[in-house]
Design an enzyme around this catalytic site. Structure first.
Site, short mmCIF file in Angstrom:
data_model
loop_
_atom_site.label_atom_id
_atom_site.label_comp_id
_atom_site.label_asym_id
_atom_site.label_seq_id
_atom_site.Cartn_x
_atom_site.Cartn_y
_atom_site.Cartn_z
N HIS A 172 0.81 -1.23 0.00
CA HIS A 172 0.00 0.00 0.00
C HIS A 172 0.84 1.27 0.00
O HIS A 172 0.42 2.29 -0.51
CB HIS A 172 -1.00 0.02 1.16
CG HIS A 172 -0.41 0.29 2.50
ND1 HIS A 172 0.23 -0.67 3.24
CD2 HIS A 172 -0.36 1.42 3.24
CE1 HIS A 172 0.65 -0.14 4.37
NE2 HIS A 172 0.30 1.13 4.40
N ASP A 173 2.04 1.23 0.57
CA ASP A 173 2.88 2.43 0.59
C ASP A 173 4.07 2.32 -0.36
O ASP A 173 5.04 3.07 -0.23
CB ASP A 173 3.38 2.70 2.01
CG ASP A 173 2.37 3.50 2.82
OD1 ASP A 173 2.49 3.54 4.05
OD2 ASP A 173 1.47 4.10 2.21
N HIS A 229 -6.15 6.02 1.39
CA HIS A 229 -6.26 7.25 2.20
C HIS A 229 -7.59 7.97 1.98
O HIS A 229 -7.76 9.10 2.43
CB HIS A 229 -5.09 8.19 1.92
CG HIS A 229 -3.83 7.77 2.62
ND1 HIS A 229 -3.67 7.88 3.99
CD2 HIS A 229 -2.69 7.23 2.15
CE1 HIS A 229 -2.47 7.42 4.32
NE2 HIS A 229 -1.85 7.01 3.22
N HIS A 284 2.09 9.44 -3.03
CA HIS A 284 2.49 8.02 -2.97
C HIS A 284 1.33 7.09 -3.34
O HIS A 284 1.55 5.97 -3.77
CB HIS A 284 3.08 7.65 -1.60
CG HIS A 284 2.06 7.44 -0.52
ND1 HIS A 284 1.48 8.46 0.19
CD2 HIS A 284 1.51 6.30 -0.01
CE1 HIS A 284 0.63 7.97 1.07
NE2 HIS A 284 0.63 6.67 0.97
N LYS A 287 5.86 5.26 -1.94
CA LYS A 287 6.81 6.13 -1.22
C LYS A 287 8.22 5.99 -1.77
O LYS A 287 9.10 6.79 -1.46
CB LYS A 287 6.79 5.82 0.28
CG LYS A 287 5.53 6.36 0.94
CD LYS A 287 5.56 6.20 2.44
CE LYS A 287 4.29 6.81 3.03
NZ LYS A 287 4.17 6.52 4.45
FE LIG Z 1 -0.12 5.46 2.84
#
Ligand SMILES: [Fe+2]
Length: 347
Positions: free
Chosen positions: A216-217, A270, A245, A220
């Site tokens: 999910h990240d 988010h 991101h 980044k």
């Molecule tokens: Fe996130």
């Protein structure tokens, strides 16, 4: 032998630094102010920059901020006469690679710093190249998968497995860049699967939650490290970069034919139930169920963890925050399932 730029408004200090470095076989350029140093850097592109902090005509903060923007791969070392801790922290946050105090009683420290900076710069170059090669490998595999997708199901499955391996490698690269985010991804995946399980979701949906939680990240990877690790408040431009991101993750994952909506869950993790999230301000059940589950797991795990800018809440306080925000930030059904997960973990 290295090419070194020394910026200091005091001629005597420039001279002693230059003589020492030239004796060691390095080529040295001199500037008497930050502005002059930046202009000289553009002409000579040295390997390392040593800069004084307090100078008329552009100080060391200007030099560091400029170098972080124009040549982040070049080490900048501040040599300051004030020795103030606040100043040291400020320069490091702006992007300085090291901070020394003057007068330098032992000039060997300068020589050791040169060697250390050369090694560090070389390691960073290698890491960036590794990352680029992984990204290019992922892109190539995606293209191959598209070529085979019609009528080659066996091959599709094999390539999908290869893509997952490639994505694991991207996660490893992310771990190098930001150890917190990589560990966070694994913990979020585990909590998300537990919530899905408590909601009675089947194996396929739980697989999607596991993959989406782990990835999910992943976006980044495209956010500058100094922003990811910033301890102070983010400015509006940095907030935009951090928020990117989710779309970055979607771009990385969007072409991969996962069985479930992994990339879409990553894009929406988010979003908030009341419509105040990002990137699209979706509300209620227009947000994918997997993304609503991820939102609960993501925030709970983040609140429990220590971050550079704050200590983690205890598990009870973090869970209370989730409960209180049911129907606002979080989907009420997902919060009910989360309550079940918490009560099972305490049983
Ligand atoms: Fe996130």
């Amino acid at each position: 032998m290295a090419r070194i730029l020394c910026i200091d408004d005091e001629p005597i200090i420039r001279m002693s630094t230059r003589d020492y470095l030239m004796d060691m076989g390095h080529e040295v350029f001199e500037a008497a102010s930050g502005a002059e140093g930046i202009a000289l850097f553009r002409r000579q592109r040295p390997d390392i920059v040593f800069s004084d902090l307090r100078m008329p005509g552009g100080d060391g903060f200007l030099v560091v901020a400029h170098m972080a923007e124009e040549a982040p791969e070049t080490p900048v070392v501040i040599i300051s006469g004030t020795g103030s801790l606040d100043e040291a922290v400020k320069t490091l946050r702006l992007g300085a690679w090291d901070y020394l105090t003057k007068p330098l009683h032992d000039m060997d420290l300068l020589g050791q710093t040169v060697q250390r900076m050369l090694t560090k710069a070389s390691e960073r170059r290698d890491a960036n190249q590794y990352l680029l090669s992984l990204e290019s490998r992922t892109y190539t595999l995606e293209r191959e998968l598209h070529d085979w997708i019609n009528g080659h199901q066996d091959t599709v499955l094999r390539l999908e497995a290869a893509l997952k391996t490639s994505i694991s490698s991207l996660n490893l690269a992310l771990r190098e860049k930001d150890p917190y985010t990589a560990g966070h991804n694994e913990r979020v995946a585990s909590i998300a699967v537990d919530i899905g399980n408590a909601m009675g979701l089947g194996d396929k949906a739980q697989d999607t939650l596991m993959l989406a939680g782990r990835l999910h990240d992943i976006g980044k990877i495209g956010v500058p490290q100094n922003i990811l690790n910033k301890r102070s408040f983010l400015n509006p431009d940095e907030i935009v970069q951090i928020r990117s991101h989710v779309t970055g993750g979607y771009r990385i994952l969007g072409e991969i034919p996962f069985e479930g909506p992994v990339a879409e869950a990553v894009l929406q993790h988010h979003e908030r139930y009341d419509g105040t999230g990002y990137p699209d301000g979706l509300a209620g059940e227009s947000i994918l169920l997997e993304a609503r589950i991820l939102a609960v797991a993501d925030v709970y795990e983040a609140l429990c963890s220590d971050r550079p800018y704050r200590a983690g809440l205890g598990q009870n306080d973090a869970a209370d925050y989730i409960f209180k925000n049911a129907g606002k930030h979080f989907c009420p059904q997902c919060v009910d399932a989360f309550k079940l997960v918490i009560s099972r973990s305490k049983a």
